[in-house]
Write a protein that holds these residues in place. Structure first.
Motif, PDB file in Angstrom:
ATOM      1  N   LEU A  38       0.826  -1.212   0.000  1.00  0.00           N
ATOM      2  CA  LEU A  38       0.000   0.000   0.000  1.00  0.00           C
ATOM      3  C   LEU A  38       0.859   1.262   0.000  1.00  0.00           C
ATOM      4  O   LEU A  38       0.361   2.353  -0.272  1.00  0.00           O
ATOM      5  N   ASP A  39       2.140   1.119   0.319  1.00  0.00           N
ATOM      6  CA  ASP A  39       3.019   2.275   0.496  1.00  0.00           C
ATOM      7  C   ASP A  39       3.610   2.778  -0.809  1.00  0.00           C
ATOM      8  O   ASP A  39       4.198   3.864  -0.844  1.00  0.00           O
ATOM      9  N   THR A  40       3.498   2.002  -1.872  1.00  0.00           N
ATOM     10  CA  THR A  40       4.184   2.344  -3.116  1.00  0.00           C
ATOM     11  C   THR A  40       3.184   2.532  -4.244  1.00  0.00           C
ATOM     12  O   THR A  40       2.078   1.976  -4.229  1.00  0.00           O
ATOM     13  N   LEU A  59       6.169  -5.740  -8.892  1.00  0.00           N
ATOM     14  CA  LEU A  59       7.077  -5.957  -7.773  1.00  0.00           C
ATOM     15  C   LEU A  59       8.387  -5.194  -7.965  1.00  0.00           C
ATOM     16  O   LEU A  59       8.976  -4.692  -6.985  1.00  0.00           O
ATOM     17  N   ASN A  60       8.859  -5.079  -9.185  1.00  0.00           N
ATOM     18  CA  ASN A  60      10.067  -4.295  -9.439  1.00  0.00           C
ATOM     19  C   ASN A  60       9.841  -2.832  -9.100  1.00  0.00           C
ATOM     20  O   ASN A  60      10.711  -2.168  -8.519  1.00  0.00           O
ATOM     21  N   VAL A  61       8.663  -2.306  -9.463  1.00  0.00           N
ATOM     22  CA  VAL A  61       8.327  -0.918  -9.140  1.00  0.00           C
ATOM     23  C   VAL A  61       8.263  -0.733  -7.629  1.00  0.00           C
ATOM     24  O   VAL A  61       8.777   0.247  -7.075  1.00  0.00           O
ATOM     25  N   HIS A  62       7.624  -1.688  -6.942  1.00  0.00           N
ATOM     26  CA  HIS A  62       7.521  -1.622  -5.481  1.00  0.00           C
ATOM     27  C   HIS A  62       8.896  -1.663  -4.829  1.00  0.00           C
ATOM     28  O   HIS A  62       9.219  -0.825  -3.969  1.00  0.00           O
ATOM     29  N   VAL A  87      -2.997  -4.105 -19.843  1.00  0.00           N
ATOM     30  CA  VAL A  87      -3.476  -3.201 -18.794  1.00  0.00           C
ATOM     31  C   VAL A  87      -3.163  -1.776 -19.219  1.00  0.00           C
ATOM     32  O   VAL A  87      -2.028  -1.468 -19.585  1.00  0.00           O
ATOM     33  N   VAL A  88      -4.169  -0.931 -19.188  1.00  0.00           N
ATOM     34  CA  VAL A  88      -3.983   0.495 -19.452  1.00  0.00           C
ATOM     35  C   VAL A  88      -4.621   1.260 -18.301  1.00  0.00           C
ATOM     36  O   VAL A  88      -5.819   1.122 -18.048  1.00  0.00           O
ATOM     37  N   THR A  89      -3.822   2.007 -17.566  1.00  0.00           N
ATOM     38  CA  THR A  89      -4.334   2.798 -16.448  1.00  0.00           C
ATOM     39  C   THR A  89      -4.082   4.266 -16.707  1.00  0.00           C
ATOM     40  O   THR A  89      -3.096   4.640 -17.345  1.00  0.00           O
ATOM     41  N   GLU A  90      -4.960   5.111 -16.171  1.00  0.00           N
ATOM     42  CA  GLU A  90      -4.868   6.548 -16.408  1.00  0.00           C
ATOM     43  C   GLU A  90      -4.641   7.330 -15.122  1.00  0.00           C
ATOM     44  O   GLU A  90      -4.662   8.558 -15.142  1.00  0.00           O
ATOM     45  N   ALA A  91      -4.450   6.618 -14.000  1.00  0.00           N
ATOM     46  CA  ALA A  91      -4.236   7.286 -12.726  1.00  0.00           C
ATOM     47  C   ALA A  91      -3.209   6.511 -11.916  1.00  0.00           C
ATOM     48  O   ALA A  91      -2.927   5.342 -12.178  1.00  0.00           O
ATOM     49  N   ASN A  94      -1.793   2.409  -5.904  1.00  0.00           N
ATOM     50  CA  ASN A  94      -0.815   1.718  -5.084  1.00  0.00           C
ATOM     51  C   ASN A  94      -0.661   0.290  -5.616  1.00  0.00           C
ATOM     52  O   ASN A  94      -1.528  -0.232  -6.321  1.00  0.00           O
ATOM     53  N   ILE A  95       0.454  -0.335  -5.297  1.00  0.00           N
ATOM     54  CA  ILE A  95       0.799  -1.616  -5.907  1.00  0.00           C
ATOM     55  C   ILE A  95      -0.193  -2.714  -5.527  1.00  0.00           C
ATOM     56  O   ILE A  95      -0.574  -3.544  -6.371  1.00  0.00           O
ATOM     57  N   LEU A  96      -0.655  -2.741  -4.273  1.00  0.00           N
ATOM     58  CA  LEU A  96      -1.596  -3.779  -3.858  1.00  0.00           C
ATOM     59  C   LEU A  96      -2.909  -3.674  -4.624  1.00  0.00           C
ATOM     60  O   LEU A  96      -3.447  -4.681  -5.100  1.00  0.00           O
ATOM     61  N   ASP A  97      -3.430  -2.463  -4.774  1.00  0.00           N
ATOM     62  CA  ASP A  97      -4.680  -2.278  -5.523  1.00  0.00           C
ATOM     63  C   ASP A  97      -4.499  -2.688  -6.974  1.00  0.00           C
ATOM     64  O   ASP A  97      -5.412  -3.259  -7.591  1.00  0.00           O
TER      65      ASP A  97
END
Length: 297
Positions: A38-40, A59-62, A87-91, A94-97
């Protein structure tokens, strides 16, 4: 904060809240290691590949954002892995979500933290693939099973799902072209008992009909369950053989049509000062019908 059973880690996490009593005694509330995710954050992103590759990317990003104690190694992934995935995200997320929204909710299964050789691994486990992990300690009527209560709940019953993939040329992808022109799949046993009850399930990021069908079949396998809530009371202090994520055999011909009933241990409440007060919550853990819950203590 780390809790050991002998030399095995059974909990690791951090203090979330500390309450002080009149005599300055402390009550510490903790959250497990999954909360580190949740922190990243991951920035708005576009990924094309497979589930395994995307999990590795997250996981690499985290790991790049946290200290070594909060890092995760790539663990075992027992869910089906398909190439046609995007996967395409626009916002920011956090890594868990992001893991839950883009992988777990699509494929089913659950996240599990595993400790091995001094390292912290993150697994994604299919409910079906993990059936071999059965506790050696059964729960048996007339021996350590004291009480059982069951409650039927049909509010979320489905016996058929209509899977929809991502939009292509303005329309959602369906499975008709690879499923004898039927855009749904069914569980025949459930249909015989409850009739045909459709549910629409959307799998964003999937554009290939065959991949969509396989993903839907995995979803059905993971989220189908009997329409029963089960509460068990167990008189037994032999909790050392139980661990979250294991399956446990429950023997009671008086309460189950087939014996043993195989239930997953999904939660343990452990009293460190009085181990005999340990409580276990178990169930079939599939959400197609209401969860089957078994509480032991």
């Amino acid at each position: 904060i780390t809790v050991y059973r002998d030399d095995k880690i059974i909990f690791s996490g951090r203090a979330l809240k500390i309450d002080y009593g009149f005599h300055n005694e402390k009550r510490v509330s903790c959250e497990g290691a999954l909360a580190y995710l949740l922190d990243t954050l991951i920035e708005p992103d576009a990924y094309y590949g497979n589930f395994y590759g995307y999990m590795e990317r997250l996981l690499n990003v985290h790991n790049a954002q946290v200290e070594a104690a909060k890092q995760f190694q790539m663990g075992n992934i027992s869910i089906a892995d398909f190439e046609a995935f995007e996967v395409v995200t626009e916002a920011y997320m956090n890594i868990l979500d992001s893991i839950n929204a883009n992988i777990v909710s699509v494929t089913g299964g659950y996240l599990q933290v595993r400790y091995e050789d001094g390292k912290q691994y993150l697994d994604i486990v299919s409910y079906e693939a993990d059936r071999s992990n059965v506790s050696s300690q059964p729960i048996t009527f007339g021996k350590n099973l004291v009480n059982i209560q069951r409650e039927a709940d049909g509010s979320d019953v489905f016996t058929s799902i209509v899977p929809l993939g991502d939009e292509v040329d303005g329309a959602r992808v369906t499975i008709g072209s690879v499923n004898n022109w039927k855009n749904y799949i069914t569980n025949e046993e459930a249909v015989a008992q409850y009739g045909l009850i459709h549910k629409v399930v959307t799998f964003d990021g999937i554009t290939d009909p065959q991949t969509l069908k396989k993903t839907a079949e995995q979803y059905f396998q993971d989220y189908y369950a009997e329409i029963t809530n089960i509460e068990l009371s167990v008189a037994d202090t032999s909790f050392d053989s139980f661990l979250p994520g294991q399956w446990v055999n429950v023997y009671s011909k008086h309460h189950f049509t087939s014996t043993p009933a195989l239930l997953m241990i999904k939660q343990m409440t452990i009293s460190l000062s009085s181990p005999e007060k340990t409580k276990i919550t178990a169930g079939r853990l599939r959400r197609g019908f209401s969860e089957s819950i078994a509480e032991t203590g």
